[in-house]
Design an enzyme around this catalytic site. Sequence first.
Site, PDB file in Angstrom:
ATOM      1  N   GLU A 191      -5.585   2.147   1.829  1.00  0.00           N
ATOM      2  CA  GLU A 191      -5.499   0.966   2.697  1.00  0.00           C
ATOM      3  C   GLU A 191      -5.569   1.369   4.164  1.00  0.00           C
ATOM      4  O   GLU A 191      -6.103   0.629   4.992  1.00  0.00           O
ATOM      5  CB  GLU A 191      -4.206   0.189   2.428  1.00  0.00           C
ATOM      6  CG  GLU A 191      -4.153  -0.450   1.053  1.00  0.00           C
ATOM      7  CD  GLU A 191      -5.241  -1.496   0.843  1.00  0.00           C
ATOM      8  OE1 GLU A 191      -5.023  -2.682   1.163  1.00  0.00           O
ATOM      9  OE2 GLU A 191      -6.324  -1.114   0.342  1.00  0.00           O
ATOM     10  N   GLU A 192      -5.054   2.534   4.490  1.00  0.00           N
ATOM     11  CA  GLU A 192      -5.105   3.001   5.878  1.00  0.00           C
ATOM     12  C   GLU A 192      -6.535   3.332   6.307  1.00  0.00           C
ATOM     13  O   GLU A 192      -6.810   3.480   7.493  1.00  0.00           O
ATOM     14  CB  GLU A 192      -4.210   4.228   6.065  1.00  0.00           C
ATOM     15  CG  GLU A 192      -2.719   3.980   5.858  1.00  0.00           C
ATOM     16  CD  GLU A 192      -2.086   3.186   6.992  1.00  0.00           C
ATOM     17  OE1 GLU A 192      -2.815   2.614   7.831  1.00  0.00           O
ATOM     18  OE2 GLU A 192      -0.835   3.136   7.044  1.00  0.00           O
TER      19      GLU A 192
ATOM     20  N   ASP B 106       4.618  -4.898   3.958  1.00  0.00           N
ATOM     21  CA  ASP B 106       4.109  -3.798   4.775  1.00  0.00           C
ATOM     22  C   ASP B 106       5.123  -3.510   5.872  1.00  0.00           C
ATOM     23  O   ASP B 106       5.422  -4.383   6.691  1.00  0.00           O
ATOM     24  CB  ASP B 106       2.754  -4.203   5.377  1.00  0.00           C
ATOM     25  CG  ASP B 106       1.989  -3.024   5.942  1.00  0.00           C
ATOM     26  OD1 ASP B 106       2.569  -1.926   6.054  1.00  0.00           O
ATOM     27  OD2 ASP B 106       0.806  -3.200   6.271  1.00  0.00           O
TER      28      ASP B 106
ATOM     29  N   HIS C  96       0.848  -1.201   0.000  1.00  0.00           N
ATOM     30  CA  HIS C  96       0.000   0.000   0.000  1.00  0.00           C
ATOM     31  C   HIS C  96       0.879   1.244   0.000  1.00  0.00           C
ATOM     32  O   HIS C  96       1.908   1.313   0.663  1.00  0.00           O
ATOM     33  CB  HIS C  96      -1.017  -0.020   1.146  1.00  0.00           C
ATOM     34  CG  HIS C  96      -0.524   0.360   2.495  1.00  0.00           C
ATOM     35  ND1 HIS C  96      -0.393   1.674   2.898  1.00  0.00           N
ATOM     36  CD2 HIS C  96      -0.168  -0.395   3.569  1.00  0.00           C
ATOM     37  CE1 HIS C  96       0.016   1.711   4.158  1.00  0.00           C
ATOM     38  NE2 HIS C  96       0.167   0.467   4.583  1.00  0.00           N
TER      39      HIS C  96
ATOM     40  N   ASP D  99       5.613   3.099   7.020  1.00  0.00           N
ATOM     41  CA  ASP D  99       4.275   2.536   6.827  1.00  0.00           C
ATOM     42  C   ASP D  99       3.488   3.391   5.824  1.00  0.00           C
ATOM     43  O   ASP D  99       2.769   4.297   6.231  1.00  0.00           O
ATOM     44  CB  ASP D  99       3.545   2.481   8.169  1.00  0.00           C
ATOM     45  CG  ASP D  99       2.180   1.834   8.080  1.00  0.00           C
ATOM     46  OD1 ASP D  99       1.948   1.100   7.103  1.00  0.00           O
ATOM     47  OD2 ASP D  99       1.347   2.072   8.971  1.00  0.00           O
TER      48      ASP D  99
ATOM     49  N   HIS E 240       1.895   5.663  12.235  1.00  0.00           N
ATOM     50  CA  HIS E 240       0.768   6.588  12.141  1.00  0.00           C
ATOM     51  C   HIS E 240       1.036   7.903  12.872  1.00  0.00           C
ATOM     52  O   HIS E 240       0.116   8.530  13.400  1.00  0.00           O
ATOM     53  CB  HIS E 240      -0.522   5.938  12.665  1.00  0.00           C
ATOM     54  CG  HIS E 240      -0.972   4.790  11.834  1.00  0.00           C
ATOM     55  ND1 HIS E 240      -2.049   3.988  12.182  1.00  0.00           N
ATOM     56  CD2 HIS E 240      -0.510   4.275  10.666  1.00  0.00           C
ATOM     57  CE1 HIS E 240      -2.215   3.049  11.268  1.00  0.00           C
ATOM     58  NE2 HIS E 240      -1.287   3.191  10.339  1.00  0.00           N
TER      59      HIS E 240
END
Length: 300
Positions: free
Chosen positions: A166-167, A195, A120, A132, A265
Amino acid sequence: MTSRRSLPRLAAGVLGISLTLSAVPAATADARPPTAPTVSEQQVMPHLQALQRIADRNGGNRAHGTKGYADSVAYVKRALDRAGFRTRLVPFTHDGATAHNLIADWPGGDPDHVLLTGAHLDSVKEGPGINDNGSGSAAVLAAALQVAASGTKPERHLRFAWWGAEEQGLIGSKSYVSGLSGAERSRIDVYLNFDQAGSRNTRQWLVVHDDEHGETEAQQAFEAWFAERSIPTFDIGVGGSDHESFGNAGIPSSGFSTGISDCIHEACDNLANVDPKTETTSADAIAGVLHKLAATKPRH
C-alpha cells in the site's frame, strides 16, 4: 492520510429504558444478545511488539518485497488460524516482487452481506512502520480475535484483510478489488479501514465520511461508540488510504484514523511512536462496532 474535512460530529445521546426483571419473560431474557467484546492493552500491544521484533531482525523495516513483510503476514496468519478463521493468501506482483494480501473469514453470517475490515500491513523501507501501519493492523487483528473469542454468531458475514504494497501506491488493495467480480463487489455492504490507529497526542478520532455514499451505517456506529465515551470525533473524506481502492469501485467505506504521527515514513516510527492507550481505544472501538454491525440484519 490526507482528506477533505467536514464539520465535527458527535452522535446523539442514548435513550434509557428501565424494566423490572419480573416483567421480562424468561425466554426473552435468555435470548438477549451477548455483550460486545472488548479489547485490553494486554491483548493488542503484544502484536505491535511482535511487528517491531520482525522489523528489527529484517533490516529495520517490513516493506514490500522484503522478508520483513513476509514474516509480518505469517505472524498475523498464525494468530488467525489458531482462532478458527479461514485464511488465504492472495498473491500479487509489484515492482518485480511478489507479495500477498491476507484474507480471513469468520465462519457464518449471510455471504451476500459482507462486512470487510482491513488495514495495510507493509511499511516503507525507511523504517519499521509501527504506527503506519502496524497500529491499524494490530488493532484489526486484536478486534478479530476478540470477535472470535466472544462466540459471535453474526447475521452478516465477517471478513478481515491485511494489504501489502500500500505504501507503493495502494497496490495490494487495488489488486484485491480488481480481482472481484461485479457480484462479489455487490456483496460487500461496507469496507472499514484503519490507518495509523495509535498516534501519540491524539485528541480526536478522525472518522471516515463516504463522500459518494453519504453517512453510512458504519460511520454512525463509530460516532455513537465514541460519543458514548465522551471521545470527540471529526469527519474526514475517503482518500489517501486503502479506502480509495474500494471507493473507486463503488463500495461504501468508513473506519477511522488517529492522525498523521510525528515519525511517518521514518526510522523513528517504532514502538515508542505509538501511545498504548490510544491504540487500545482504537482496537476496542473496532471490536464494539463490528459486534453491533454484525448483529444487524441486512436492510436489503
